[in-house]
Design an enzyme around this catalytic site. Structure first.
Site: not given
Length: 203
Positions: A41-43
């Site tokens: 899951l993206d930053y």
């Protein structure tokens, strides 16, 4: 029997346990040894992240061949119109090719913990919320899709992966589920019951 950990990944945290640049990692919220994330899951995204110590289970959850549907709650800049919704539902063409049709509908603002920093209402006076479900996992796909139809994403929360739901987990909290199936024949169906308690590592 396999263990699966459902974590609410906070905003601005990497989906990994180490980082050479000093950014927040999963090590600050979950201290279960030997687990790895099933996908990422993206930053700058929030929400459900699945972890396990079972490599076969991780593969079945994360591999694109299994097409686990993923549902997101997305706060968008502007008021989304029917034209944009219909385009997302039909599939659109990005730089890396056409997307599969998505499920997309407008929703009321979900009951979520405030994000830090919050969306600035002076910079973004008009926003709307969209629930979108996709069965692909391209890099930053949801953000690219909403930008393509004219409504940039301001906040993105993953609400579910396949049968697993974020539920009422708060940022940094996690819960454990036990899947009662042979490890080598592990199904992605949620056959175990979640533990009764939630966990949050003390800072």
């Amino acid at each position: 029997m396999s263990s699966l950990y459902l974590l609410h990944k906070p905003y601005r945290m990497l989906s990994q346990f180490t980082d050479t640049e000093g950014r927040a990692t999963l090590a600050s919220v979950i201290d279960v040894p030997g687990v790895y994330a099933a996908g990422r899951l993206d930053y700058d995204s929030e929400g459900l992240l699945l972890l396990s110590d079972d490599g076969a289970l991780i593969h079945r959850i994360a591999h694109p061949r299994h097409k686990q549907p993923k549902t997101y709650w997305v706060q968008l800049e502007g008021q989304v119109d029917d034209k944009a919704l219909n385009a997302l539902r039909a599939g659109i063409t990005l730089k890396d090719g056409p997307t599969r049709p998505a499920k997309a509908r407008l929703i009321a603002p979900p009951a979520l913990a405030p994000r830090e920093p919050a969306i600035d209402p002076k910079r973004h006076p008009s926003t709307s919320w969209l629930e979108i479900t996709i069965s692909e996992g391209r890099n930053r796909q949801v953000r690219r899709m909403t930008a393509h139809v004219g409504f940039p994403t301001l906040r993105l929360i993953r609400a579910s992966i396949g049968p697993w739901q974020l539920g009422d987990l708060q940022p940094g909290e996690w819960r454990k589920e036990t899947l009662h199936a042979p490890r080598q024949a592990q199904s992605t169906k949620r056959s175990g019951k979640p533990s009764a308690s939630r966990h949050r590592k003390s800072s």
